[in-house]
Write an enzyme that holds these catalytic residues in place. Structure first.
Site, PDB file in Angstrom:
ATOM      1  N   TYR A  38      -9.241 -11.360  -6.149  1.00  7.10           N
ATOM      2  CA  TYR A  38      -8.552 -11.551  -7.257  1.00  7.10           C
ATOM      3  C   TYR A  38      -8.625 -12.899  -8.067  1.00  7.10           C
ATOM      4  O   TYR A  38      -8.185 -12.932  -9.422  1.00  7.10           O
ATOM      5  CB  TYR A  38      -6.919 -11.625  -6.787  1.00  7.10           C
ATOM      6  CG  TYR A  38      -6.505 -10.299  -6.326  1.00  7.10           C
ATOM      7  CD1 TYR A  38      -6.536  -9.236  -6.933  1.00  7.10           C
ATOM      8  CD2 TYR A  38      -6.492 -10.098  -4.906  1.00  7.10           C
ATOM      9  CE1 TYR A  38      -6.281  -7.664  -6.322  1.00  7.10           C
ATOM     10  CE2 TYR A  38      -6.215  -8.907  -4.258  1.00  7.10           C
ATOM     11  CZ  TYR A  38      -6.454  -7.815  -5.002  1.00  7.10           C
ATOM     12  OH  TYR A  38      -5.967  -6.570  -4.581  1.00  7.10           O
ATOM     13  N   HIS A  46      -2.354   2.089  -6.387  1.00 11.24           N
ATOM     14  CA  HIS A  46      -2.977   1.069  -5.855  1.00 11.24           C
ATOM     15  C   HIS A  46      -3.032   0.209  -6.648  1.00 11.24           C
ATOM     16  O   HIS A  46      -2.960  -1.374  -6.365  1.00 11.24           O
ATOM     17  CB  HIS A  46      -4.335   1.135  -5.064  1.00 11.24           C
ATOM     18  CG  HIS A  46      -4.608   0.291  -3.896  1.00 11.24           C
ATOM     19  ND1 HIS A  46      -3.804   0.199  -2.593  1.00 11.24           N
ATOM     20  CD2 HIS A  46      -5.501  -0.808  -3.837  1.00 11.24           C
ATOM     21  CE1 HIS A  46      -4.348  -0.586  -1.971  1.00 11.24           C
ATOM     22  NE2 HIS A  46      -5.430  -1.235  -2.640  1.00 11.24           N
ATOM     23  N   HIS A  59      -3.742  -9.331   4.017  1.00 11.50           N
ATOM     24  CA  HIS A  59      -5.229  -9.271   4.332  1.00 11.50           C
ATOM     25  C   HIS A  59      -5.530  -9.950   5.641  1.00 11.50           C
ATOM     26  O   HIS A  59      -5.158 -11.027   5.712  1.00 11.50           O
ATOM     27  CB  HIS A  59      -6.089  -9.872   3.209  1.00 11.50           C
ATOM     28  CG  HIS A  59      -6.066  -8.817   2.042  1.00 11.50           C
ATOM     29  ND1 HIS A  59      -6.199  -9.715   0.665  1.00 11.50           N
ATOM     30  CD2 HIS A  59      -5.908  -7.839   1.729  1.00 11.50           C
ATOM     31  CE1 HIS A  59      -6.063  -8.673  -0.303  1.00 11.50           C
ATOM     32  NE2 HIS A  59      -5.890  -7.391   0.463  1.00 11.50           N
ATOM     33  N   ARG A  86       0.844  -1.163   0.111  1.00 10.37           N
ATOM     34  CA  ARG A  86       0.000  -0.067   0.149  1.00 10.37           C
ATOM     35  C   ARG A  86       0.986   1.454   0.017  1.00 10.37           C
ATOM     36  O   ARG A  86       2.015   1.205   0.473  1.00 10.37           O
ATOM     37  CB  ARG A  86      -0.708   0.022   1.408  1.00 10.37           C
ATOM     38  CG  ARG A  86      -1.858  -1.187   1.513  1.00 10.37           C
ATOM     39  CD  ARG A  86      -2.746  -1.289   2.617  1.00 10.37           C
ATOM     40  NE  ARG A  86      -3.498  -2.142   2.963  1.00 10.37           N
ATOM     41  CZ  ARG A  86      -3.302  -3.152   3.401  1.00 10.37           C
ATOM     42  NH1 ARG A  86      -2.217  -3.346   4.133  1.00 10.37           N
ATOM     43  NH2 ARG A  86      -4.066  -4.448   3.715  1.00 10.37           N
ATOM     44  N   LYS A 120      -2.098  -2.326   7.799  1.00  9.27           N
ATOM     45  CA  LYS A 120      -3.293  -1.914   8.630  1.00  9.27           C
ATOM     46  C   LYS A 120      -3.465  -2.498   9.915  1.00  9.27           C
ATOM     47  O   LYS A 120      -2.990  -3.538  10.441  1.00  9.27           O
ATOM     48  CB  LYS A 120      -4.422  -2.149   7.830  1.00  9.27           C
ATOM     49  CG  LYS A 120      -4.988  -1.271   6.581  1.00  9.27           C
ATOM     50  CD  LYS A 120      -6.124  -1.544   5.794  1.00  9.27           C
ATOM     51  CE  LYS A 120      -6.423  -0.752   4.618  1.00  9.27           C
ATOM     52  NZ  LYS A 120      -7.702  -0.916   4.125  1.00  9.27           N
ATOM     53  N   ARG A 135      -0.444  -2.800  -6.734  1.00 13.24           N
ATOM     54  CA  ARG A 135      -0.764  -3.916  -5.647  1.00 13.24           C
ATOM     55  C   ARG A 135      -1.744  -4.850  -6.094  1.00 13.24           C
ATOM     56  O   ARG A 135      -1.589  -6.008  -5.969  1.00 13.24           O
ATOM     57  CB  ARG A 135      -1.498  -3.209  -4.297  1.00 13.24           C
ATOM     58  CG  ARG A 135      -1.823  -4.069  -3.243  1.00 13.24           C
ATOM     59  CD  ARG A 135      -1.951  -3.290  -1.946  1.00 13.24           C
ATOM     60  NE  ARG A 135      -2.979  -3.971  -1.164  1.00 13.24           N
ATOM     61  CZ  ARG A 135      -2.392  -4.665  -0.097  1.00 13.24           C
ATOM     62  NH1 ARG A 135      -1.074  -4.873  -0.048  1.00 13.24           N
ATOM     63  NH2 ARG A 135      -3.143  -5.322   0.756  1.00 13.24           N
TER      64      ARG A 135
END
Length: 320
Positions: free
Chosen positions: A291, A256, A282, A163, A187, A259
């Protein structure tokens, strides 16, 4: 408590600003949210509080029905014509605000938890081909110090699926050149280890040895990537550099998207979903599974393009 008395608009605005500052500080210190998340919640809550002011609704008197009306208003032209995705983010902000109001004793319970999250159609992420990524990177003028930095920066973002915030906050101490791995703070302050390849290593070495010392000069900077002032590069700075690459290469994209492309190219190369989940950081596998739908879409396009199927011309040939 703030907003309990109706007064002039100027006075109310000052009260709202003061309240939001305390709310923002609470998100950082008590809830341990990231600065980006805290700022998102603060901005969304500001819209809500001004709506309450306009509707002459006191915070302590808010009902679930008021919240429903507010969420519906956000979807109107006056409320910003917000998409279901934005409204879902607004709800997350309201829930965070509700928790804070409960701790302050203004609400007895978090009313925002009673609202259902709007169902949003999930669009497939755009993915670049390897040629397009090569064209983007080839547009960088690596004869300059900033160009050497950009070359290393965007190569690392792509080859590690980072990110923007993760690339900007990457520390020198978390860059392990010999092992060719980086320690990423993602995150929720979650850490993950991500490997990088020979090409990224080559570009990093050039940037660290030739460009970065000239950019930081005698400053002590912990972050890997710096701007022309020798200060940690900002998200806005990264966006600006990427826009320049778009213009020069003719490839329309977003940072982004690198990514997204990283994840899709891994899956296309045979990587398993769990491994890609770990590399991307994730928390939920369902986030990574999108994806696989990108792959499905590509397969459909390949099938339509290359498989003759039951086309009329084929039947004509059989009949002959």
């Amino acid at each position: 408590m703030a907003f309990q008395n109706q007064s002039t608009s100027h006075q109310e605005t000052n009260k709202i600003d003061s309240f939001l500052q305390r709310f923002y500080a609470d998100l950082l210190t008590v809830e341990r949210d990231s600065p980006q998340t805290a700022e998102t919640y603060r901005l969304s809550s500001e819209i809500f509080l001004h709506w309450c002011e306009h509707q002459r609704i006191k915070l302590a008197s808010i009902t679930t029905q008021n919240l429903v009306y507010y969420m519906a208003w956000r979807g109107t032209e006056e409320g910003g014509n917000c998409t279901p995705v934005t409204i879902a983010k607004d709800l997350s902000s309201l829930r965070a605000l509700g928790d804070y109001l409960v701790r302050l004793g203004i609400w007895k319970e978090n009313l925002a938890l009673l609202l259902d999250r709007p169902k949003a159609s999930r669009t497939l992420p755009k993915v670049l081909t390897i040629d397009q990524i090569n064209n983007l990177l080839a547009s960088i003028d690596t004869s300059t110090y900033s160009g050497m930095r950009d070359d290393a920066l965007f190569e690392l973002i792509y080859s590690c699926g980072l990110r923007i915030s993760e690339a900007c906050s990457l520390l020198i101490e978390n860059l392990h050149m010999n092992e060719m791995i980086i320690l990423v703070h993602g995150k929720g302050d979650k850490e993950r280890i991500v490997p990088f390849g020979d090409q990224a290593k080559e570009k990093l070495v050039k940037y660290l040895n030739e460009a970065r010392p000239h950019m930081v000069k005698d400053k002590i900077v912990s972050e890997v990537f710096v701007n022309y002032k020798g200060e940690p590069i900002s998200r806005k700075g990264v966006w600006k550099r990427f826009q320049s690459m778009e213009s020069l290469s003719g490839v329309e994209s977003k940072v982004h998207t690198l990514r997204h492309s990283f994840a899709t190219h891994l899956l296309n190369g045979g990587a398993d979903l769990r491994s890609v989940q770990e590399l991307l950081g994730h928390a939920d596998l369902s986030t990574t599974q999108i994806y696989t739908h990108v792959e499905d879409k590509q397969l459909e396009e390949y099938h339509e393009k290359y498989f003759p199927g039951h086309q009329t011309e084929n039947f004509d040939k059989i009949d002959e």
